[in-house]
Design a protein around this motif. Structure first.
Motif, mmCIF file in Angstrom:
data_model
loop_
_atom_site.group_PDB
_atom_site.id
_atom_site.type_symbol
_atom_site.label_atom_id
_atom_site.label_comp_id
_atom_site.label_asym_id
_atom_site.label_seq_id
_atom_site.Cartn_x
_atom_site.Cartn_y
_atom_site.Cartn_z
ATOM 1 N N GLU A 1 77.057 47.578 72.231
ATOM 2 C CA GLU A 1 77.712 46.808 73.292
ATOM 3 C C GLU A 1 79.183 47.199 73.450
ATOM 4 O O GLU A 1 79.698 47.271 74.568
ATOM 5 C CB GLU A 1 77.599 45.308 73.008
ATOM 6 C CG GLU A 1 76.206 44.746 73.206
ATOM 7 C CD GLU A 1 75.740 44.860 74.651
ATOM 8 O OE1 GLU A 1 76.581 44.737 75.569
ATOM 9 O OE2 GLU A 1 74.542 45.092 74.861
ATOM 10 N N LEU A 2 79.871 47.437 72.335
ATOM 11 C CA LEU A 2 81.284 47.808 72.424
ATOM 12 C C LEU A 2 81.455 49.161 73.107
ATOM 13 O O LEU A 2 82.473 49.404 73.766
ATOM 14 C CB LEU A 2 81.910 47.849 71.027
ATOM 15 C CG LEU A 2 81.989 46.525 70.268
ATOM 16 C CD1 LEU A 2 82.751 46.709 68.967
ATOM 17 C CD2 LEU A 2 82.639 45.439 71.115
ATOM 18 N N ASP A 3 80.463 50.024 72.970
ATOM 19 C CA ASP A 3 80.543 51.340 73.610
ATOM 20 C C ASP A 3 80.614 51.225 75.126
ATOM 21 O O ASP A 3 81.163 52.091 75.798
ATOM 22 C CB ASP A 3 79.325 52.169 73.203
ATOM 23 C CG ASP A 3 79.410 53.603 73.699
ATOM 24 O OD1 ASP A 3 80.421 54.260 73.388
ATOM 25 O OD2 ASP A 3 78.490 54.047 74.410
ATOM 26 N N ALA A 4 80.075 50.121 75.669
ATOM 27 C CA ALA A 4 80.083 49.931 77.118
ATOM 28 C C ALA A 4 81.425 49.412 77.623
ATOM 29 O O ALA A 4 81.651 49.368 78.835
ATOM 30 C CB ALA A 4 78.969 48.966 77.517
ATOM 31 N N ILE A 5 82.344 49.008 76.733
ATOM 32 C CA ILE A 5 83.626 48.438 77.197
ATOM 33 C C ILE A 5 84.552 49.477 77.825
ATOM 34 O O ILE A 5 85.047 49.220 78.940
ATOM 35 C CB ILE A 5 84.311 47.667 76.049
ATOM 36 C CG1 ILE A 5 83.484 46.427 75.697
ATOM 37 C CG2 ILE A 5 85.727 47.262 76.429
ATOM 38 C CD1 ILE A 5 84.023 45.614 74.543
ATOM 39 N N PRO A 6 84.848 50.642 77.227
ATOM 40 C CA PRO A 6 84.488 51.098 75.881
ATOM 41 C C PRO A 6 85.548 50.696 74.861
ATOM 42 O O PRO A 6 86.713 50.549 75.189
ATOM 43 C CB PRO A 6 84.463 52.618 76.047
ATOM 44 C CG PRO A 6 85.518 52.887 77.067
ATOM 45 C CD PRO A 6 85.535 51.708 78.007
#
Length: 367
Positions: A97-102
């Motif tokens: 999920e954090l990768d999508a922030i990123p």
């Protein structure tokens, strides 16, 4: 003698050499806009000539008001967390999920016996948010420091503070479901292997009074769930770490007693502790589940274990994802409410009805 540090080339210098605007050069490095391929090639050649390696991350974070880093507090040594398949699955879900922030993850080990020791360390980090990824103590001294800095926080059931958005679990009810399964099979003598109740816990017997004074809500509530079914007089052992070796030591304490007093079932607070209890039974020449049934808690993948552990599934990867979703909402300034995660009991090959002589023993249940 060290040579003087060379000044870092700037994006403006790259743009000037390539004969483009600074905004065009910026688009080439960010990849967020259409730039003609020949123009992009000129910008990249200019960057190579000048030794420019990309935008300064510190300057970028200052412009956008973000550090691009989420701190993840892990209690105890990171070594122990990486040996626990459940802890790894939570971190994996969170990272997705954090990768999508990123945003990247900064793992911060918090000593169990001195949790305040990391406060000076945290004060020096630029963090967008902090996640307490595992079930730590109910009261954590770092919360006050993080809240004073306005850093949003999310937790996996702890610390118990209204300023920390939580992923919650019915720990007591889930543990009781495993104990009730054993009781329904006919078991009346059961033992319990608990995770640590205090930051400085050692492996050894505990009492209901110890459970009530626990610093860790998950260990307390899972023990209470066990006692709800088998009563406060049932033997319980606390462990210093929730790993296989400590489960083995605890299992030996419960099982290495005269047969007429030996539990016919063990409820363990984690899958690794349950596997340790199974090894303890094997050390004593006991068969699982014929002589003793064993349940765990977590539902982790155990490809090296022959059979299927009866356990409470709590879906670690999904838990991690939910923590990441919370962080994204917190950073977006959206309202966040606590989330209740479901559990389910998976019945495997490590539980069975007790021998008839054990089933005839008087019940210790509160039913």
């Amino acid at each position: 003698m060290a040579s003087p540090r060379q000044a870092r080339a700037t994006l403006r210098e790259v743009a000037d050499r390539a004969g483009v605007s600074t905004s065009t050069a910026s688009l080439v490095f960010s990849g967020k806009g259409p730039v003609a391929e020949d123009t992009a090639d000129r910008v990249r050649r200019a960057a190579t000539d000048l030794g420019y390696t990309g935008p300064n991350p510190l300057a970028s974070s200052l412009r956008h008001g973000r550090a691009g880093v989420v701190g993840v507090v892990v209690e105890g040594r990171l070594l122990h967390a990486f040996r626990d398949p459940f802890a790894v699955s939570v971190l994996d879900g969170l990272a997705q999920e954090l990768d999508a922030i990123p945003a990247g993850m900064l793992l911060i080990a918090q000593p169990a016996d001195d949790p305040g020791r990391i406060i000076p360390q945290l004060a020096g980090y630029a963090l967008d948010a902090v996640v307490f990824s595992l079930c730590g103590p109910m009261h954590n001294p770092v919360v006050e420091q993080l809240a004073a800095r306005g850093i949003p926080m999310a937790g996996n059931g702890s610390p118990d503070d209204p300023r920390v958005a939580q992923i919650r679990l019915d720990e007591r009810g889930a543990s009781a479901s495993a104990a009730r399964h054993l009781h329904d099979l006919g078991h009346r003598r059961a033992g319990h292997i608990a995770m640590q109740l205090q930051g400085d816990s050692s492996t050894g017997p505990i009492t209901p009074a110890d459970v009530e004074k626990a610093a860790y809500a998950d260990a307390r509530d899972r023990a209470l769930g066990f006692m709800d079914v088998f009563g406060e007089a049932s033997p319980m052992v606390e462990t210093a770490l929730p790993d296989v070796e400590q489960g083995r030591l605890a299992g030996g304490m419960l099982l290495d007693v005269p047969a007429e007093h030996r539990p016919t079932a063990i409820v363990a607070q984690s899958d690794l502790l349950a596997l340790g209890a199974i090894r303890a039974a094997e050390d004593l020449g006991l068969r699982v589940p014929h002589d003793v049934s064993v349940t765990g808690f977590d539902g982790v993948d155990l490809p090296w274990f022959v059979g299927t552990l009866t356990t409470v599934l709590q879906h670690g990867e999904e838990k991690g994802r939910q923590l990441g979703v919370m962080v994204r909402a917190l950073l977006a300034g959206e309202p966040v409410t606590d989330v209740q995660m479901p559990t389910e009991l998976r019945v495997g090959t490590t539980t069975a009805p007790p021998d008839s002589d054990a089933a005839d023993q008087p019940a210790r249940s509160r039913d």
